[in-house]
Design an enzyme around this catalytic site. Structure first.
Site, PDB file in Angstrom:
ATOM      1  N   LEU A  49     -61.597   4.856 -13.627  1.00  0.00           N
ATOM      2  CA  LEU A  49     -61.501   3.783 -12.762  1.00  0.00           C
ATOM      3  C   LEU A  49     -60.444   2.966 -13.412  1.00  0.00           C
ATOM      4  CD1 LEU A  49     -62.326   2.817  -9.853  1.00  0.00           C
ATOM      5  CD2 LEU A  49     -64.229   1.373 -11.138  1.00  0.00           C
ATOM      6  N   ASP A  50     -59.105   2.520 -12.705  1.00  0.00           N
ATOM      7  CA  ASP A  50     -58.206   1.672 -13.176  1.00  0.00           C
ATOM      8  C   ASP A  50     -58.820   0.398 -14.011  1.00  0.00           C
ATOM      9  OD1 ASP A  50     -56.413   3.742 -12.736  1.00  0.00           O
ATOM     10  OD2 ASP A  50     -55.597   2.718 -10.953  1.00  0.00           O
ATOM     11  N   PRO A  51     -58.144  -0.172 -14.983  1.00  0.00           N
ATOM     12  CA  PRO A  51     -58.499  -1.521 -15.408  1.00  0.00           C
ATOM     13  C   PRO A  51     -58.174  -2.431 -14.005  1.00  0.00           C
ATOM     14  CG  PRO A  51     -57.031  -0.308 -16.797  1.00  0.00           C
ATOM     15  CD  PRO A  51     -57.097   0.427 -15.690  1.00  0.00           C
TER      16      PRO A  51
END
Length: 297
Positions: free
Chosen positions: A46-48
């Protein structure tokens, strides 16, 4: 001198509510330390920039983490129209300003074009690889390469609210869907531009954010209470049919041997005496073959 941490065997699935600004691997390692888990993995990054549901696997559950990679995902996304960035999200540099000359009815009509099977060109700022190198490494060097459009499916695309140049959407989509690309394509369809300003993942398959816990909550509770947040390893396999074996057949299965079953062909979760043995696959003639087997304590 600081004592070395004593790692231990922990088996189970943790539904983590990842905060923004933290990578999936950093969240994984933080949770692993809180549980003193010797072995851990996640079920897809999950992207930052994004927050929300990040299922983590400890111990034997890591054997099934790949089975959740193909699951549908559900997000709540915030978009800003009139501005395009080089990354497609709020972390990037602004590269374009456009007028926002549409209203809610035009936006609602445009959303219809992005429901069902659609084709997407993956963004340059992605982990997809070209000649062994992630595309984001090339993008950071100012290099853009041609990417092939891929078909994905948007099961639900619902407008939650719209105000001026911003909107919130609920998106349920198949594996491989880039919400950043969806935002950019939606902006283009409205003769404008758009980028993603916030993203929250609220479901992965049948797993929901309502059952998740944050790192801060885990850190604040007594260590003895944390185990209550661990789900059984077969939580990741609930979409598969269950097959129960008797004692002798179960023993053959865990030793890597096929057994005969009346179950329908396909993958299945396999039990003996209500205990999960592993993941199996039944062929057309009723042979159940082990695919991933749990280690016996």
């Amino acid at each position: 001198m600081t004592a070395r941490k004593a790692w231990r065997r922990v088996d189970g699935v943790l539904l983590l509510d990842k905060p923004t600004g933290m990578s999936s691997n950093s969240a994984l390692q933080a949770a692993r330390r809180l549980f003193s888990a010797a072995k851990a993995g996640h079920t897809g990054t999950l992207d930052p920039l994004a927050s929300g549901l990040l299922p983590l696997c400890f111990g034997e559950a890591t054997k099934f983490s790949v089975d959740l990679l193909a699951a549908d995902k559900t997000y709540e996304a915030e978009l800003q129209f009139g501005v395009r960035t080089d990354t497609g999200d709020a972390d990037g540099a602004v590269i374009m300003h456009c007028p926002v000359d549409f209203g809610e009815s035009e936006l609602a009509a445009a959303l219809h074009r992005f429901r069902g099977p659609i084709r997407q060109i993956p963004p340059m700022y992605s982990a997809l690889k070209r000649d062994g190198r992630p595309l984001y490494e090339l993008a950071r060097q100012g290099i853009e390469v041609e990417r092939e459009a891929r078909e994905v499916t948007v099961h639900e695309l619902r407008l939650l609210n719209f105000s001026g140049d911003r909107c919130r959407l609920r998106i349920a989509c198949s594996k491989g869907t880039y919400v950043r690309s969806l935002a950019e394509d939606l902006g283009a369809a409205l003769a404008s531009a758009a980028h993603l300003t916030a993203l929250r993942r609220v479901a992965v398959g049948a797993l929901s954010i309502v059952d998740a816990v944050t790192l801060d909550q885990l850190a604040e509770m007594p260590e003895s209470d944390r185990a209550a947040w661990l789900l059984a390893p077969d939580t990741l396999l609930q979409s598969l049919p269950a097959v129960s074996l008797d004692g002798p057949a179960g023993l053959r299965f865990v030793h890597g041997n096929p057994v005969t079953t009346a179950a329908l062909p396909g993958r299945c979760r396999v039990y003996a005496d209500a205990c999960l043995l592993g993941l199996g696959e039944v062929d057309e003639v009723g042979n159940l073959r082990p695919r991933r087997v749990l280690s016996v304590r």
